[in-house]
Design a protein around this motif. Sequence first.
Motif, mmCIF file in Angstrom:
data_model
loop_
_atom_site.group_PDB
_atom_site.id
_atom_site.type_symbol
_atom_site.label_atom_id
_atom_site.label_comp_id
_atom_site.label_asym_id
_atom_site.label_seq_id
_atom_site.Cartn_x
_atom_site.Cartn_y
_atom_site.Cartn_z
ATOM 1 N N SER A 193 0.811 -1.216 0.000
ATOM 2 C CA SER A 193 0.000 0.000 0.000
ATOM 3 C C SER A 193 0.847 1.270 0.000
ATOM 4 C CB SER A 193 -0.978 -0.002 1.180
ATOM 5 O OG SER A 193 -0.306 0.331 2.364
ATOM 6 N N MET A 194 2.134 1.165 0.409
ATOM 7 C CA MET A 194 3.000 2.340 0.384
ATOM 8 C C MET A 194 3.727 2.491 -0.951
ATOM 9 S SD MET A 194 4.573 2.194 4.248
ATOM 10 C CE MET A 194 3.629 2.852 5.641
ATOM 11 N N ASN A 195 3.384 1.606 -1.920
ATOM 12 C CA ASN A 195 3.983 1.669 -3.263
ATOM 13 C C ASN A 195 5.505 1.596 -3.247
ATOM 14 O OD1 ASN A 195 1.630 1.954 -5.031
ATOM 15 N ND2 ASN A 195 1.304 3.858 -3.916
ATOM 16 N N ILE A 196 6.012 0.685 -2.430
ATOM 17 C CA ILE A 196 7.464 0.488 -2.348
ATOM 18 C C ILE A 196 7.844 -0.617 -3.339
ATOM 19 C CG2 ILE A 196 9.364 -0.182 -0.820
ATOM 20 C CD1 ILE A 196 7.473 0.780 1.532
ATOM 21 N N ASP A 197 8.956 -0.431 -4.052
ATOM 22 C CA ASP A 197 9.419 -1.461 -4.980
ATOM 23 C C ASP A 197 10.457 -2.365 -4.334
ATOM 24 O OD1 ASP A 197 7.951 -0.623 -7.338
ATOM 25 O OD2 ASP A 197 9.243 1.148 -7.325
ATOM 26 N N LEU A 198 11.289 -1.777 -3.482
ATOM 27 C CA LEU A 198 12.381 -2.506 -2.845
ATOM 28 C C LEU A 198 12.510 -2.036 -1.396
ATOM 29 C CD1 LEU A 198 14.754 -1.860 -5.834
ATOM 30 C CD2 LEU A 198 14.223 -4.189 -5.052
ATOM 31 N N LEU A 199 12.626 -2.984 -0.466
ATOM 32 C CA LEU A 199 12.705 -2.610 0.946
ATOM 33 C C LEU A 199 13.717 -3.495 1.668
ATOM 34 C CD1 LEU A 199 9.770 -1.852 3.351
ATOM 35 C CD2 LEU A 199 11.425 -3.612 3.986
ATOM 36 N N SER A 200 14.619 -2.856 2.417
ATOM 37 C CA SER A 200 15.633 -3.590 3.186
ATOM 38 C C SER A 200 15.240 -3.669 4.646
ATOM 39 C CB SER A 200 16.982 -2.866 3.115
ATOM 40 O OG SER A 200 17.350 -2.601 1.788
ATOM 41 N N LEU A 201 15.500 -4.841 5.265
ATOM 42 C CA LEU A 201 15.272 -4.977 6.701
ATOM 43 C C LEU A 201 16.334 -5.881 7.317
ATOM 44 C CD1 LEU A 201 13.305 -7.850 7.706
ATOM 45 C CD2 LEU A 201 12.334 -6.948 5.609
ATOM 46 N N SER A 202 16.448 -5.814 8.627
ATOM 47 C CA SER A 202 17.475 -6.571 9.332
ATOM 48 C C SER A 202 16.944 -7.052 10.679
ATOM 49 C CB SER A 202 18.699 -5.681 9.531
ATOM 50 O OG SER A 202 19.683 -6.373 10.257
ATOM 51 N N ALA A 203 17.135 -8.357 10.966
ATOM 52 C CA ALA A 203 16.519 -8.958 12.159
ATOM 53 C C ALA A 203 17.080 -8.430 13.475
ATOM 54 C CB ALA A 203 16.683 -10.478 12.100
ATOM 55 N N HIS A 204 18.383 -8.123 13.499
ATOM 56 C CA HIS A 204 18.963 -7.781 14.807
ATOM 57 C C HIS A 204 18.564 -6.389 15.303
ATOM 58 C CE1 HIS A 204 22.537 -5.072 13.967
ATOM 59 N NE2 HIS A 204 22.329 -5.524 12.732
ATOM 60 N N LYS A 205 17.800 -5.643 14.496
ATOM 61 C CA LYS A 205 17.307 -4.347 14.961
ATOM 62 C C LYS A 205 15.924 -4.464 15.601
ATOM 63 C CE LYS A 205 20.998 -2.195 13.370
ATOM 64 N NZ LYS A 205 21.119 -1.209 12.320
ATOM 65 N N PHE A 206 15.349 -5.691 15.576
ATOM 66 C CA PHE A 206 14.070 -5.884 16.289
ATOM 67 C C PHE A 206 14.096 -7.180 17.116
ATOM 68 C CE2 PHE A 206 13.392 -6.891 11.742
ATOM 69 C CZ PHE A 206 12.940 -8.203 11.785
ATOM 70 N N HIS A 207 15.191 -7.362 17.849
ATOM 71 C CA HIS A 207 15.318 -8.479 18.802
ATOM 72 C C HIS A 207 15.387 -9.848 18.137
ATOM 73 C CE1 HIS A 207 14.858 -5.726 22.180
ATOM 74 N NE2 HIS A 207 13.879 -5.158 21.489
ATOM 75 N N GLY A 208 15.854 -9.864 16.875
ATOM 76 C CA GLY A 208 16.148 -11.116 16.194
ATOM 77 C C GLY A 208 17.663 -11.321 16.168
ATOM 78 N N PRO A 209 18.106 -12.353 15.460
ATOM 79 C CA PRO A 209 19.543 -12.655 15.414
ATOM 80 C C PRO A 209 20.316 -11.749 14.451
ATOM 81 C CG PRO A 209 18.321 -14.231 14.095
ATOM 82 C CD PRO A 209 17.294 -13.336 14.725
ATOM 83 N N LYS A 210 21.590 -11.559 14.723
ATOM 84 C CA LYS A 210 22.462 -10.804 13.816
ATOM 85 C C LYS A 210 22.781 -11.643 12.582
ATOM 86 C CE LYS A 210 24.453 -8.309 17.688
ATOM 87 N NZ LYS A 210 23.352 -8.768 18.557
#
Length: 402
Positions: A193-210
């Motif tokens: 819905s935000m019309n994003i084509d490419l999005l990066s994310l990383s687990a260790h910034k929300f209490h997941g593993p590095k």
Amino acid sequence: MEKRFVYADNAATTRLLPSVLEKMMPYLTEEYGNPSSLYAFGQTAREAVSESRLHVAQRLGCLPNEVFFTSGGSEADNWAVRMAARQQAAKGKTHLISTAFEHHAVLHTLRTLEREGFTVTLLPVHENGVVRVEELRDALQEDTALVTVMFANNEIGTLQPIADIGALCREKGVLFHTDAVQAVGHVPVDFSSMNIDLLSLSAHKFHGPKGTGALLCRKGLRLANLMEGGAQENGRRAGTENTAGIVGLAAALEHACSGMERNSPLLTARRDRLIQGLLASSPRCRLNGDADRRLPGNINLSFEGVEGESLLLMLDMWGICASSGSACTSGSLDPSHVLLAIGLPHEVAHGSLRLTLSEETSDADIDYLLETVPAVVRRLREMSPLWERIVREDDKADMPIS
Ligand SMILES: *Cc1c(COP(=O)(O)O)cnc(C)c1O
């Protein structure tokens, strides 16, 4: 004052949740099969990866086959920016638009692309640390290949008008990437819905593993691979799947998103109590970045007449983990490019302090920070020739003109 350990550097990394580790454990021990193998033993791992992909897609508003697991946020940023640029260059589009305060994973990739012949426009982020959509509209050219604007800034926590940027880019037919590493799991993110084509994310910034992240890539957008080799991730990202990491990423995202509605207002209230308290107890102190349009856990302050490095060392002695906008430890005397981008003079940027809270930060932690930080600032100012000069100039300004 009783010394206490307070971890206030959650933008750098977060604690792996025990419940997340528990979900990962089988894949680090008994279930070590390779998800790509054909025998039944690899099937459990394969199913875990595909279930994780489904959960990530549901939480972030994309399709499961738009999720590509990576080694983290940096890889996702490199992949998206580099390969989107190259793809568009083949159509004669070689202009890239970004902002002055992106993460280095994006900025350094842009610099590399510039050496390859691309031109780069960096939009200003103004005193409040927010991009203006109208300025993006004006910067768009016929040959603009890609717009990359971060969802939330990692130093000052400011949130960008991502949905508006997405709508504009879609209207103009320009690819849009967002580094959402600081946003995912902290604020609502909806890829489609935000019309994003490419999005990066990383687990260790929300209490997941590095070492685990993902790139969301819109269906039909066939970027070239960054990692070549095996046919993992639908032939788009080579390397044996980090099964435990992927399971951990999905579990941490489930935890963060399901608790967001409850945790976010509590965290915001703690953040604002800390900001108000620190501003009230220290003269010549300012908040960096917009007060409202910011991540629920981000506080970034500048204390005039204080050296950020000394502040961090002193806070460390009191058991507080924080971060600063001054980069002397990394061998450079330049203050943070983010603080310079919002117009802070060098000497003010040098006296910056970033405290980033999480749902695990307690009221007692906030009380401790409210007591300790102003005391440490006072102590450092007593020893600072810079502070002495500031006070002297203040006194002069107060003198009646005769
Ligand atoms: C942490 C961070 C990254 C890098 O992510 P890694 O998983 O550590 O490689 C990229 N962008 C932003 C905004 C970040 O905060």
